[in-house]
Design a protein around this motif. Sequence first.
Motif, PDB file in Angstrom:
ATOM      1  N   GLU A  69      -3.786  -5.901  -0.733  1.00 34.66           N
ATOM      2  CA  GLU A  69      -3.379  -5.129   0.030  1.00 34.66           C
ATOM      3  C   GLU A  69      -3.766  -5.240   1.533  1.00 34.66           C
ATOM      4  O   GLU A  69      -3.157  -4.899   2.610  1.00 34.66           O
ATOM      5  CB  GLU A  69      -3.785  -3.612  -0.407  1.00 34.66           C
ATOM      6  CG  GLU A  69      -2.935  -2.945  -1.542  1.00 34.66           C
ATOM      7  CD  GLU A  69      -3.032  -1.328  -1.731  1.00 34.66           C
ATOM      8  OE1 GLU A  69      -4.045  -0.825  -0.721  1.00 34.66           O
ATOM      9  OE2 GLU A  69      -2.444  -0.867  -2.546  1.00 34.66           O
TER      10      GLU A  69
ATOM     11  N   ARG B 124       0.615  -1.362  -0.143  1.00 36.19           N
ATOM     12  CA  ARG B 124      -0.019   0.078   0.032  1.00 36.19           C
ATOM     13  C   ARG B 124       0.953   1.200   0.080  1.00 36.19           C
ATOM     14  O   ARG B 124       0.736   2.002  -0.731  1.00 36.19           O
ATOM     15  CB  ARG B 124      -0.822   0.011   1.264  1.00 36.19           C
ATOM     16  CG  ARG B 124      -1.849   1.257   1.221  1.00 36.19           C
ATOM     17  CD  ARG B 124      -2.858   1.021   2.388  1.00 36.19           C
ATOM     18  NE  ARG B 124      -3.716   1.925   2.382  1.00 36.19           N
ATOM     19  CZ  ARG B 124      -3.710   3.072   2.981  1.00 36.19           C
ATOM     20  NH1 ARG B 124      -2.602   3.443   3.660  1.00 36.19           N
ATOM     21  NH2 ARG B 124      -4.568   4.212   2.641  1.00 36.19           N
TER      22      ARG B 124
ATOM     23  N   ARG C 188       2.453   2.049  -3.201  1.00 34.54           N
ATOM     24  CA  ARG C 188       1.392   2.480  -4.252  1.00 34.54           C
ATOM     25  C   ARG C 188       1.258   3.637  -4.162  1.00 34.54           C
ATOM     26  O   ARG C 188       1.015   4.568  -4.859  1.00 34.54           O
ATOM     27  CB  ARG C 188       0.051   1.489  -4.256  1.00 34.54           C
ATOM     28  CG  ARG C 188      -0.949   2.063  -5.022  1.00 34.54           C
ATOM     29  CD  ARG C 188      -2.316   1.401  -4.833  1.00 34.54           C
ATOM     30  NE  ARG C 188      -2.771   1.301  -3.505  1.00 34.54           N
ATOM     31  CZ  ARG C 188      -3.415   2.330  -2.921  1.00 34.54           C
ATOM     32  NH1 ARG C 188      -3.679   3.305  -3.645  1.00 34.54           N
ATOM     33  NH2 ARG C 188      -3.996   2.099  -1.837  1.00 34.54           N
TER      34      ARG C 188
ATOM     35  N   GLN D 117      -5.569   2.134  -6.250  1.00 28.73           N
ATOM     36  CA  GLN D 117      -5.847   0.608  -6.540  1.00 28.73           C
ATOM     37  C   GLN D 117      -6.373   0.480  -7.984  1.00 28.73           C
ATOM     38  O   GLN D 117      -6.178  -0.807  -8.578  1.00 28.73           O
ATOM     39  CB  GLN D 117      -6.858   0.252  -5.412  1.00 28.73           C
ATOM     40  CG  GLN D 117      -6.288   0.237  -4.128  1.00 28.73           C
ATOM     41  CD  GLN D 117      -7.253  -0.381  -2.908  1.00 28.73           C
ATOM     42  OE1 GLN D 117      -8.498  -0.536  -3.191  1.00 28.73           O
ATOM     43  NE2 GLN D 117      -6.457  -0.658  -1.869  1.00 28.73           N
TER      44      GLN D 117
END
Length: 81
Positions: free
Chosen positions: A39, A11, A14, A21
């Motif tokens: 995640e 996470r 990202r 997402q």
Amino acid sequence: MKEDRVVTLLRKIRITRGKTQQEVANYCNISQSCYSRYELGIRKVKDYSVAERISEFLGTSVSKILPYMADYEKHLTEDDT
């Protein structure tokens, strides 16, 4: 590395890359809900090609974001030599 740390790292990378997402999921040809489960640690990535796509999109290695796949990655590398 504990599973919860892997989830947090996935996470964190990202978000650091400024990706949603949905963007990761689209790139990997999976649903956003499927990626969300990765995640959250509800589901493990079992398909190495999906792991490769996630790491490629996030600009990192499979073994960094999904260390439980490191042995598989090593095996693939050894087969190339």
